[in-house]
Design a protein around this motif. Structure first.
Motif, PDB file in Angstrom:
ATOM      1  N   ASN A 238       6.990  43.749 119.088  1.00  0.00           N
ATOM      2  CA  ASN A 238       6.825  45.094 118.527  1.00  0.00           C
ATOM      3  C   ASN A 238       6.452  46.129 119.581  1.00  0.00           C
ATOM      4  O   ASN A 238       5.732  47.086 119.308  1.00  0.00           O
ATOM      5  CB  ASN A 238       5.797  45.080 117.398  1.00  0.00           C
ATOM      6  CG  ASN A 238       4.416  44.649 117.895  1.00  0.00           C
ATOM      7  OD1 ASN A 238       4.280  44.074 118.976  1.00  0.00           O
ATOM      8  ND2 ASN A 238       3.400  44.910 117.084  1.00  0.00           N
ATOM      9  N   LEU A 239       6.976  45.958 120.795  1.00  0.00           N
ATOM     10  CA  LEU A 239       6.788  46.979 121.818  1.00  0.00           C
ATOM     11  C   LEU A 239       7.400  48.304 121.348  1.00  0.00           C
ATOM     12  O   LEU A 239       8.428  48.315 120.669  1.00  0.00           O
ATOM     13  CB  LEU A 239       7.464  46.573 123.128  1.00  0.00           C
ATOM     14  CG  LEU A 239       6.879  45.387 123.904  1.00  0.00           C
ATOM     15  CD1 LEU A 239       7.771  45.071 125.093  1.00  0.00           C
ATOM     16  CD2 LEU A 239       5.463  45.677 124.360  1.00  0.00           C
ATOM     17  N   THR A 240       6.792  49.397 121.739  1.00  0.00           N
ATOM     18  CA  THR A 240       7.388  50.700 121.443  1.00  0.00           C
ATOM     19  C   THR A 240       8.509  50.971 122.450  1.00  0.00           C
ATOM     20  O   THR A 240       8.548  50.357 123.528  1.00  0.00           O
ATOM     21  CB  THR A 240       6.351  51.832 121.544  1.00  0.00           C
ATOM     22  OG1 THR A 240       5.930  51.941 122.911  1.00  0.00           O
ATOM     23  CG2 THR A 240       5.151  51.554 120.652  1.00  0.00           C
ATOM     24  N   PRO A 241       9.426  51.894 122.135  1.00  0.00           N
ATOM     25  CA  PRO A 241      10.467  52.235 123.113  1.00  0.00           C
ATOM     26  C   PRO A 241       9.897  52.664 124.460  1.00  0.00           C
ATOM     27  O   PRO A 241      10.434  52.307 125.514  1.00  0.00           O
ATOM     28  CB  PRO A 241      11.230  53.376 122.424  1.00  0.00           C
ATOM     29  CG  PRO A 241      11.084  53.078 120.970  1.00  0.00           C
ATOM     30  CD  PRO A 241       9.682  52.530 120.827  1.00  0.00           C
ATOM     31  N   ASP A 242       8.812  53.421 124.447  1.00  0.00           N
ATOM     32  CA  ASP A 242       8.200  53.853 125.710  1.00  0.00           C
ATOM     33  C   ASP A 242       7.649  52.665 126.488  1.00  0.00           C
ATOM     34  O   ASP A 242       7.731  52.631 127.724  1.00  0.00           O
ATOM     35  CB  ASP A 242       7.080  54.857 125.444  1.00  0.00           C
ATOM     36  CG  ASP A 242       7.609  56.227 125.030  1.00  0.00           C
ATOM     37  OD1 ASP A 242       8.809  56.488 125.265  1.00  0.00           O
ATOM     38  OD2 ASP A 242       6.824  57.018 124.476  1.00  0.00           O
ATOM     39  N   GLU A 243       7.075  51.702 125.793  1.00  0.00           N
ATOM     40  CA  GLU A 243       6.548  50.509 126.462  1.00  0.00           C
ATOM     41  C   GLU A 243       7.674  49.669 127.063  1.00  0.00           C
ATOM     42  O   GLU A 243       7.517  49.076 128.131  1.00  0.00           O
ATOM     43  CB  GLU A 243       5.712  49.690 125.489  1.00  0.00           C
ATOM     44  CG  GLU A 243       4.384  50.333 125.146  1.00  0.00           C
ATOM     45  CD  GLU A 243       3.655  49.621 124.016  1.00  0.00           C
ATOM     46  OE1 GLU A 243       2.416  49.723 123.958  1.00  0.00           O
ATOM     47  OE2 GLU A 243       4.322  48.981 123.168  1.00  0.00           O
ATOM     48  N   ILE A 244       8.806  49.621 126.370  1.00  0.00           N
ATOM     49  CA  ILE A 244       9.958  48.890 126.910  1.00  0.00           C
ATOM     50  C   ILE A 244      10.443  49.563 128.196  1.00  0.00           C
ATOM     51  O   ILE A 244      10.719  48.901 129.197  1.00  0.00           O
ATOM     52  CB  ILE A 244      11.090  48.829 125.865  1.00  0.00           C
ATOM     53  CG1 ILE A 244      10.655  47.965 124.670  1.00  0.00           C
ATOM     54  CG2 ILE A 244      12.367  48.260 126.490  1.00  0.00           C
ATOM     55  CD1 ILE A 244      11.642  47.988 123.517  1.00  0.00           C
ATOM     56  N   THR A 245      10.529  50.886 128.171  1.00  0.00           N
ATOM     57  CA  THR A 245      10.974  51.626 129.347  1.00  0.00           C
ATOM     58  C   THR A 245      10.009  51.453 130.514  1.00  0.00           C
ATOM     59  O   THR A 245      10.433  51.332 131.677  1.00  0.00           O
ATOM     60  CB  THR A 245      11.109  53.118 129.009  1.00  0.00           C
ATOM     61  OG1 THR A 245      12.062  53.273 127.944  1.00  0.00           O
ATOM     62  CG2 THR A 245      11.584  53.912 130.208  1.00  0.00           C
ATOM     63  N   PRO A 248       7.901  46.690 133.871  1.00  0.00           N
ATOM     64  CA  PRO A 248       8.427  46.639 135.244  1.00  0.00           C
ATOM     65  C   PRO A 248       9.797  46.000 135.399  1.00  0.00           C
ATOM     66  O   PRO A 248      10.556  46.393 136.294  1.00  0.00           O
ATOM     67  CB  PRO A 248       7.360  45.847 136.008  1.00  0.00           C
ATOM     68  CG  PRO A 248       6.590  45.114 134.955  1.00  0.00           C
ATOM     69  CD  PRO A 248       6.603  45.990 133.754  1.00  0.00           C
ATOM     70  N   ASP A 249      10.146  45.033 134.543  1.00  0.00           N
ATOM     71  CA  ASP A 249      11.446  44.374 134.768  1.00  0.00           C
ATOM     72  C   ASP A 249      12.212  44.033 133.491  1.00  0.00           C
ATOM     73  O   ASP A 249      13.242  43.373 133.544  1.00  0.00           O
ATOM     74  CB  ASP A 249      11.258  43.094 135.589  1.00  0.00           C
ATOM     75  CG  ASP A 249      10.430  42.030 134.861  1.00  0.00           C
ATOM     76  OD1 ASP A 249      10.004  42.276 133.717  1.00  0.00           O
ATOM     77  OD2 ASP A 249      10.217  40.946 135.441  1.00  0.00           O
ATOM     78  N   LEU A 250      11.736  44.484 132.332  1.00  0.00           N
ATOM     79  CA  LEU A 250      12.372  44.085 131.075  1.00  0.00           C
ATOM     80  C   LEU A 250      13.787  44.633 130.933  1.00  0.00           C
ATOM     81  O   LEU A 250      14.721  43.891 130.586  1.00  0.00           O
ATOM     82  CB  LEU A 250      11.507  44.528 129.895  1.00  0.00           C
ATOM     83  CG  LEU A 250      11.985  44.081 128.502  1.00  0.00           C
ATOM     84  CD1 LEU A 250      12.153  42.576 128.441  1.00  0.00           C
ATOM     85  CD2 LEU A 250      11.013  44.573 127.430  1.00  0.00           C
ATOM     86  N   LEU A 251      13.985  45.917 131.190  1.00  0.00           N
ATOM     87  CA  LEU A 251      15.323  46.505 131.031  1.00  0.00           C
ATOM     88  C   LEU A 251      16.345  45.873 131.970  1.00  0.00           C
ATOM     89  O   LEU A 251      17.462  45.546 131.540  1.00  0.00           O
ATOM     90  CB  LEU A 251      15.266  48.019 131.223  1.00  0.00           C
ATOM     91  CG  LEU A 251      14.610  48.813 130.088  1.00  0.00           C
ATOM     92  CD1 LEU A 251      14.559  50.293 130.430  1.00  0.00           C
ATOM     93  CD2 LEU A 251      15.370  48.606 128.784  1.00  0.00           C
ATOM     94  N   PRO A 252      16.033  45.664 133.267  1.00  0.00           N
ATOM     95  CA  PRO A 252      17.004  44.985 134.133  1.00  0.00           C
ATOM     96  C   PRO A 252      17.314  43.561 133.678  1.00  0.00           C
ATOM     97  O   PRO A 252      18.469  43.116 133.763  1.00  0.00           O
ATOM     98  CB  PRO A 252      16.323  44.988 135.509  1.00  0.00           C
ATOM     99  CG  PRO A 252      15.363  46.132 135.452  1.00  0.00           C
ATOM    100  CD  PRO A 252      14.887  46.197 134.040  1.00  0.00           C
TER     101      PRO A 252
END
Length: 396
Positions: A238-245, A248-252
């Motif tokens: 349940n991370l928020t969109p800002d927390e996902i952004t 440090p390495d989740l999006l890559p």
């Protein structure tokens, strides 16, 4: 007098320089609609050039891309993927459709103009646009059903909604999370949605695959999607969109998995050739215990749901969930062994379908199976015409 005589030559020179660069603005008839939790510029296909190769520069000029500042202030885009969209509606090329609908996604900072996928949210505005533009006549004075052929996927969508004095109703008592207020309810039935792009429900032939050491499910319903458990990535579901952004390495990591999955699904030959729009990727997780749902004021309350999801759209965390992703989730939840089936609750809250908890609220999606095959998927949305007239854009 000295001041004026000193500036006149400079002004004249500036005019001479500008004269070689200035051009008259171009314009076309257009409309602007909200569909679900997205917005897009709508064109009647008959108003666009017959050669589709000429569409791209028009759409970039209309939306305001590319914009190195990421805001699209010089166009009608909104600086995020859910607001950087165009829809084209025209005469049907399918014998069982009333209109053709082509969805176009545009990059914000780059020149990408992507025709490879559909947008479920904007699909909800296609029927109202067709009625408002008199491309289709309502069945009676109070109701309309528009059969839509999505040219991106070749699939059919039936949109049913109320009408008032020959136009799509905008007011009503139906609310969707992520959109303030209420509006008229639109029922979207996605007919035979499996294999929208790849031709297969399970494009890799497997219920689960592994990429970068992480188990995922690849499924193609309405759009090709990749589902990965948040636990397997070592993050909260349940991370928020800002927390996902900010991670440090989740999006890559997610993009690496998505691109590898895209190759194995047959969407592209190499990871670098996988388009930004498909496959979609989404993290799934079990709902948090009720006692923990309000542990942080920054977390969206997610009680009374069957599944928690966090979806990405063109590399950005989506503030809700794309409708096509929700449709794929509803199907994947019914297939034993998928990452989605393992993450959802054992007992559904609503017998009509699966209740999805996303970053802006909840969404109920239904899937209809017959003889083990997916026949249709249904979702309810709202849409509204925001303006219509002529849209002005600069030529490239």
């Amino acid at each position: 007098m000295l001041k004026s005589s000193f500036r006149l030559p400079l002004l004249s020179a500036a005019r001479r320089r500008l004269g070689t660069a200035t051009k008259k603005q171009l314009s076309l008839p257009a409309a602007y609609y909200r569909g679900g939790t997205s917005r897009a510029v709508f064109f009647n296909q008959s108003d666009l050039p017959s050669n589709r190769a000429d569409w791209d520069p028009i759409f970039r000029g209309v939306i305001g891309s590319p914009d190195p500042y990421g805001r699209q202030l010089d166009g009608l885009g909104g600086g995020i993927s859910s607001l950087s969209k165009v829809c084209v509606v025209g005469k049907p090329t399918h014998p069982e459709a009333d209109v053709d609908y082509t969805f176009v996604s545009l990059g914000v900072k780059n020149r990408d103009v992507d025709y490879s996928s559909n947008c479920g949210n904007m699909s909800s505005a296609v029927g109202p646009y067709a009625i408002d533009q008199q491309l289709v006549a309502p069945q009676d004075s109070e109701w309309a059903t528009v059969r839509i052929h999505n040219t991106n996927t070749g699939k059919l969508i039936n949109a049913s909604f109320p009408v008032v004095e020959g136009e799509a109703a905008s007011s009503g008592d139906f609310a969707i999370d992520g959109v303030a207020g209420t509006a008229a309810r639109i029922q979207l039935d996605f007919i035979d949605p499996s294999g929208a792009v790849t031709g297969k429900l399970l494009p890799t032939g497997n219920v689960q695959d592994t990429f970068d050491g992480v188990p995922v499910t690849c499924i193609d319903v309405a759009n090709p999607c990749v589902f990965v458990c948040a636990d397997d990535l070592g993050v909260a579901g349940n991370l928020t969109p800002d927390e996902i952004t900010a991670h440090p390495d989740l999006l890559p990591r997610l993009d690496s998995i998505r691109r590898q999955a895209g190759v194995k699904m047959g969407i592209a030959e190499t990871a670098s050739q996988v388009p930004g729009s498909i496959p979609k990727i989404c993290m799934v997780a079990k709902p948090p215990p009720s006692a923990d749902a309000n542990a942080s004021e920054n977390k969206q309350t997610e009680q009374d749901v069957d599944l928690v999801v966090r979806s990405l759209s063109v590399g950005q965390p989506h503030k809700a969930v794309p409708i096509t992703v929700a449709l794929a989730l509803s199907c994947a939840a019914r297939v034993d062994g998928t990452t989605v089936a393992k993450s959802k609750t054992e007992t559904q809250i609503d017998g009509a379908g699966i209740t999805i908890g996303h970053a802006s609220g909840n969404l109920l999606v239904g899937a209809q199976f017959e003889g083990g095959e997916l026949k249709a998927a249904t979702v309810f949305r709202t849409a509204r015409r925001l303006f219509e007239g002529r849209i002005y854009y600069k030529s490239e």
